[in-house]
Design an enzyme around this catalytic site. Structure first.
Site, mmCIF file in Angstrom:
data_model
loop_
_atom_site.group_PDB
_atom_site.id
_atom_site.type_symbol
_atom_site.label_atom_id
_atom_site.label_comp_id
_atom_site.label_asym_id
_atom_site.label_seq_id
_atom_site.Cartn_x
_atom_site.Cartn_y
_atom_site.Cartn_z
ATOM 1 N N ASP A 33 0.808 -1.398 -0.158
ATOM 2 C CA ASP A 33 0.207 -0.115 -0.183
ATOM 3 C C ASP A 33 0.917 1.213 0.165
ATOM 4 O O ASP A 33 0.492 2.274 -0.701
ATOM 5 C CB ASP A 33 -0.789 0.156 1.267
ATOM 6 C CG ASP A 33 -1.875 -1.046 0.940
ATOM 7 O OD1 ASP A 33 -2.153 -1.759 0.117
ATOM 8 O OD2 ASP A 33 -2.566 -1.218 2.147
ATOM 9 N N ALA A 34 1.945 1.370 0.703
ATOM 10 C CA ALA A 34 2.891 2.317 0.978
ATOM 11 C C ALA A 34 3.360 2.896 -0.602
ATOM 12 O O ALA A 34 3.538 3.982 -0.839
ATOM 13 C CB ALA A 34 3.958 2.160 1.872
ATOM 14 N N GLU A 35 3.841 1.822 -1.175
ATOM 15 C CA GLU A 35 4.396 1.879 -2.410
ATOM 16 C C GLU A 35 3.444 2.596 -3.486
ATOM 17 O O GLU A 35 3.668 3.283 -4.373
ATOM 18 C CB GLU A 35 5.125 0.563 -3.094
ATOM 19 C CG GLU A 35 5.724 0.623 -4.558
ATOM 20 C CD GLU A 35 6.896 1.642 -4.491
ATOM 21 O OE1 GLU A 35 7.493 1.872 -5.591
ATOM 22 O OE2 GLU A 35 7.303 2.039 -3.555
ATOM 23 N N TYR A 36 2.152 1.798 -3.376
ATOM 24 C CA TYR A 36 1.008 2.558 -4.283
ATOM 25 C C TYR A 36 0.922 3.925 -4.024
ATOM 26 O O TYR A 36 0.688 4.731 -4.878
ATOM 27 C CB TYR A 36 -0.212 1.722 -3.994
ATOM 28 C CG TYR A 36 -1.580 1.984 -4.775
ATOM 29 C CD1 TYR A 36 -1.665 1.634 -6.049
ATOM 30 C CD2 TYR A 36 -2.220 3.161 -4.225
ATOM 31 C CE1 TYR A 36 -2.586 2.040 -6.701
ATOM 32 C CE2 TYR A 36 -3.068 3.661 -4.982
ATOM 33 C CZ TYR A 36 -3.531 3.121 -6.192
ATOM 34 O OH TYR A 36 -4.552 3.732 -7.145
ATOM 35 N N SER A 82 -13.378 7.953 -2.400
ATOM 36 C CA SER A 82 -12.094 7.682 -1.352
ATOM 37 C C SER A 82 -11.654 8.829 -0.733
ATOM 38 O O SER A 82 -12.139 10.144 -1.065
ATOM 39 C CB SER A 82 -11.128 6.910 -2.189
ATOM 40 O OG SER A 82 -10.530 7.923 -3.196
ATOM 41 N N LYS A 116 -8.734 4.840 10.997
ATOM 42 C CA LYS A 116 -8.684 4.155 9.323
ATOM 43 C C LYS A 116 -8.737 2.712 9.463
ATOM 44 O O LYS A 116 -7.792 2.244 9.058
ATOM 45 C CB LYS A 116 -7.694 4.886 8.236
ATOM 46 C CG LYS A 116 -8.184 4.807 7.162
ATOM 47 C CD LYS A 116 -7.155 5.415 6.169
ATOM 48 C CE LYS A 116 -7.236 5.155 4.627
ATOM 49 N NZ LYS A 116 -7.199 3.969 4.145
ATOM 50 N N ARG A 137 -18.314 -1.212 -2.623
ATOM 51 C CA ARG A 137 -18.203 0.422 -3.245
ATOM 52 C C ARG A 137 -17.889 -0.095 -4.694
ATOM 53 O O ARG A 137 -18.393 1.110 -5.302
ATOM 54 C CB ARG A 137 -16.857 1.064 -2.581
ATOM 55 C CG ARG A 137 -16.486 2.363 -2.922
ATOM 56 C CD ARG A 137 -15.332 2.947 -2.451
ATOM 57 N NE ARG A 137 -14.020 2.258 -3.018
ATOM 58 C CZ ARG A 137 -12.849 2.973 -2.653
ATOM 59 N NH1 ARG A 137 -12.607 3.841 -1.917
ATOM 60 N NH2 ARG A 137 -11.790 2.339 -3.279
ATOM 61 N N CYS A 430 18.270 -28.030 18.121
ATOM 62 C CA CYS A 430 19.561 -28.850 18.224
ATOM 63 C C CYS A 430 19.626 -29.125 19.648
ATOM 64 O O CYS A 430 19.516 -28.455 20.499
ATOM 65 C CB CYS A 430 20.915 -27.874 18.150
ATOM 66 S SG CYS A 430 22.431 -28.293 18.573
ATOM 67 N N CYS A 435 26.506 -27.265 22.322
ATOM 68 C CA CYS A 435 26.847 -26.690 21.094
ATOM 69 C C CYS A 435 27.518 -25.259 21.432
ATOM 70 O O CYS A 435 26.903 -24.450 21.940
ATOM 71 C CB CYS A 435 25.366 -26.630 20.410
ATOM 72 S SG CYS A 435 25.388 -25.594 18.871
#
Length: 753
Positions: A33-36, A82, A116, A137, A430, A435
């Site tokens: 969403d951030a890149e969009y 929107s 939101k 919508r 493990c 170890c």
């Protein structure tokens, strides 16, 4: 330059059209969403600078579409718009200034603030109080008719008002809201997927969309969807003047409302609250990606009008992105102090949540397989607050065929010991307590501030001491002397003196702190305090664990030859066998308080067709195991897995040797006497949550000094949950269990009484 800008506008428009289609129609986005938002914002700024280059079908000029071919289309009574985005305080102030210029001189703006929601928009129509239509919508003008599916959502009233004493239904009402999964419901859905061996769902929003668009409403009904209503699209028979009044009226009608809405007279006051909302983000029951600001006065909002696809009277304040998409290029293996193997994704670096992330947790190999994450995949990464970034899942639609399966290694990469996956566990381990990586992580934890708090012994010092052969386990620390330390590079006399003084001080740490420092899986400070409240010494705890271990071994020795001849095993028989081979984990909790052990055990084992004398031997051995295990299993807040972890840890010969050496070195392994101030809280159990006026340990000590008990988890046996500032989910659990929630002042009043 203008030609370059024209081409960039065309390129951005084409990219965004493709991403809108993948997001709204296919429910399979390939960018975050951030890149969009970044691409969209860049396009909007270029179009503002070069308006003549704006294309007729530019994504900035229309609402994205979620229309699908399988559903009838219905028109909305008004455009379902929107919101424009704001990313910082400057954006919000510029938004207000633009609006004030459009209103009469001297106008004042008040605002309503709401979270939101990150869900699917829904438009619902009521005629004479009866739900007649529900639609998505869509493209803002037309939506998909999903009436039958929406009617299956319990939080959507089929008739309004729900309570006729509060108000009456208007002739016609069209409302807008959001359909989504609560976080716990989405988690439960994925647990069900795991149980059925099905792929996990990656994204709550897309899963909600897919759930709402099922062709069979019975399938939608199986999903725990929730709907929140937040706006009136159209109405007849009602006159509303403010956004805040609208929210209160919708609540009176019986709609499920966002309980966290606020109203502000000035933007300054609203802006001051935004950082607190960012802090609260992860505590909410639902996912949010920001806050919505709306002009409260509806007449002013109408006068401001619409620009493009956005109403001027509202704006979305976006939080820093928590998710991003990048490529997984490798997987590295980490081994912790308990031996647990953790795969970590190595990523093409991506900026998220204010930092550049180049690696992220993959949790475990079972999760990798369930999500079908592969080498070379594009994956969704999430980073919430201070939580370590983790991989949510793959973007399967971005695969090109070059990806390959990720499998757990056969051997520990640090000691070549063959890895094991204990029965019922999702993690690989493990099993080698010596170890080198386990030893390093164990010692790092043991000396850390939250554990034994030995100053001057950081990772570099530990590494040097291990390499020189001066320490091999936790106990060796208490046998260090000055002479060999002074021979090491970088160990001056004063440094050695301070280190030895800190080690000497650590010998006197409280018993609970010593126990929490031992690295027993699941035993942190809270559980350690619970145990040391009921066991006066490490010796008593060791003796109990050894007695349980011996009784469990005796039980399995008796049970194993009885189940070995069983042929033609089915799923039911396999489950019984598993329980018989893990009695402390599976049978003791089940029969701990059973009055009729013989009959209940007989019903469980009936499919094995055992002889009476065989049944009797198992019953006797189980009764002995229950008696031995009762001191641990009877502790409220200590579940069967934790109890088993404790028994297994203390049964290990290496750990017994370490404890013996620590005891000989003079490390405190006995609980201190508790101060008794009164008995006003006698017989009552408390759970603490949130920030108190004093450290939480002080509140715990106060409760215990007055006869009460503090546990870490809420149950029906809990008397009170004491909630401070910013309490967590324990308050919600208390309300579900009808447990009283009180404040710190209320607690002190109980003591005073």
């Amino acid at each position: 330059m203008s030609l370059d800008s024209q081409q960039r506008i065309a390129d951005l428009s084409e990219q965004l059209h493709q991403h809108i289609y993948r997001y709204f129609v296919l429910n399979a986005p390939t960018i975050s969403d951030a890149e969009y938002d970044r691409l969209f914002q860049e396009l909007r700024e270029l179009e503002t600078q070069y308006p003549d280059f704006t294309l007729p079908d530019s994504p900035t000029q229309r609402v994205g579409s979620d229309l699908a071919a399988d559903f009838p289309k219905v028109p909305h009574p008004a455009p379902i718009l929107s919101l424009a985005n704001a990313f910082d305080e400057g954006d919000l102030r510029a938004w207000e200034e633009r609006n004030l210029r459009l209103l009469p001189a001297g106008a004042q703006l008040a605002y309503v603030l709401q979270p939101k929601l990150d869900g699917l928009s829904i438009v619902i129509t009521y005629e004479e109080g009866v739900l007649t239509r529900a639609a998505t919508r869509g493209n803002g003008e037309l939506g998909d008719d999903v009436t039958a599916n929406v009617k299956t959502i319990p939080s959507v009233p089929l008739r309004i008002p729900v309570d006729s004493d509060l108000c009456s239904a208007p002739e016609r009402l069209v409302v807008r809201g959001e359909v989504l999964f609560h976080k716990d419901s989405f988690e439960a859905l994925n647990k069900e997927q795991t149980a059925q061996g099905l792929p996990l769902y990656v994204n709550p929003r897309n899963t909600a969309s897919g759930s709402l668009k099922q062709k069979d409403s019975r399938e939608t009904a199986k999903r725990e969807l929730t709907a929140y209503i937040y706006n009136v699209v159209d109405s007849r028979g009602i006159e509303l003047t403010s956004e805040w009044q609208t929210l209160q009226w919708l609540k009176d009608l019986g709609f499920n409302m966002i309980a966290d809405a606020q109203v502000f007279d000035h933007l300054d006051e609203l802006i001051e609250t935004l950082p607190r909302w960012l802090e609260r983000r992860n505590e909410l029951a639902y996912e949010i990606d920001g806050m919505v600001l709306k002009v409260d006065n509806l007449a002013q909002a109408r006068e401001l009008g619409v620009v493009g696809k956005d109403p001027r009277g509202a704006v979305a304040y976006k939080f820093p992105a928590e998710e991003a998409i990048t490529q997984l290029i490798d997987v590295t293996i980490n081994v912790g102090r308990t031996g647990k193997v953790t795969p970590t994704a190595q990523l093409v670096p991506v900026f998220i949540g204010g930092v550049t992330v180049s690696n992220a947790s993959l949790h475990n190999f079972d999760q990798i397989a369930a999500l079908d994450i592969r080498f070379g995949d594009h994956v969704v990464i999430k980073r919430s607050g201070d939580v370590i970034p983790y991989v949510i899942g793959p973007v399967a639609s971005a695969r090109d065929g070059g990806e390959s399966t990720i499998l757990p290694p056969d051997e520990c990469p640090f000691c070549a010991t063959r890895l094991i996956q204990p029965a019922g566990a999702v993690d690989w381990f493990c099993p080698n307590p010596t170890c080198p990586e386990r030893v390093m992580r164990t010692l790092e934890f043991f000396v850390s501030r939250g554990a034994m708090d030995i100053e001057g012994m950081g990772p570099q010092t530990i590494d040097a001491l291990i390499k020189e052969g001066l320490i091999q386990d936790e106990a060796d620390i208490f046998y260090l002397t000055a002479e060999p330390l002074l021979q090491l590079e970088g160990f001056a006399e004063k440094k050695v003196e301070n280190l030895l003084a800190s080690i000497s001080t650590a010998k006197s740490r409280p018993f609970s702190q010593v126990l929490a420092s031992m690295g027993i899986d699941g035993v942190g400070s809270t559980v350690a305090s619970l145990i040391t409240d009921n066991f006066e010494s490490m010796g008593r705890l060791l003796e109990t664990a050894q007695t349980i271990s011996a009784a469990e071994n005796k039980f399995t020795e008796v049970a194993r030859p009885l189940i070995a001849p069983v042929e033609n095993r089915d799923a039911e028989i396999d489950k019984i066998v598993h329980r018989l081979m893990h009695p402390n984990l599976e049978l003791v909790p089940r029969y701990l308080d059973a009055d009729d052990l013989a009959s209940r055990l007989g019903r469980l084992l009936k499919p094995l067709s055992l002889f009476p004398d065989e049944m009797k031997r198992i019953e006797i051995c189980l009764a002995e195991l229950i008696a031995a295990a009762r001191p641990l299993h009877a502790l409220e807040g200590l579940g069967p897995i934790l109890a088993q972890n404790i028994v297994v840890w203390f049964a290990d010969a290496h750990h017994q040797k370490v404890l013996s050496k620590m005891f000989d070195a003079g490390v405190n392994m006995r609980a201190e006497e508790k101060t008794v101030a009164g008995s006003s809280l006698e017989g009552q159990t408390f759970v603490l949550t949130g920030t108190m006026s004093v450290p939480r340990d002080d509140i715990k000590a106060l409760v215990e000094a007055n006869g009460g008990k503090v546990t870490g988890s809420v149950s029906k046996k809990t008397s009170y949950v004491v909630a401070g500032d910013s309490p967590g989910s324990k308050v919600d659990k208390a309300l579900k269990n009808n447990v009283s929630v009180i404040s710190e002042d209320d607690l002190r009043a109980l003591i005073a009484d």
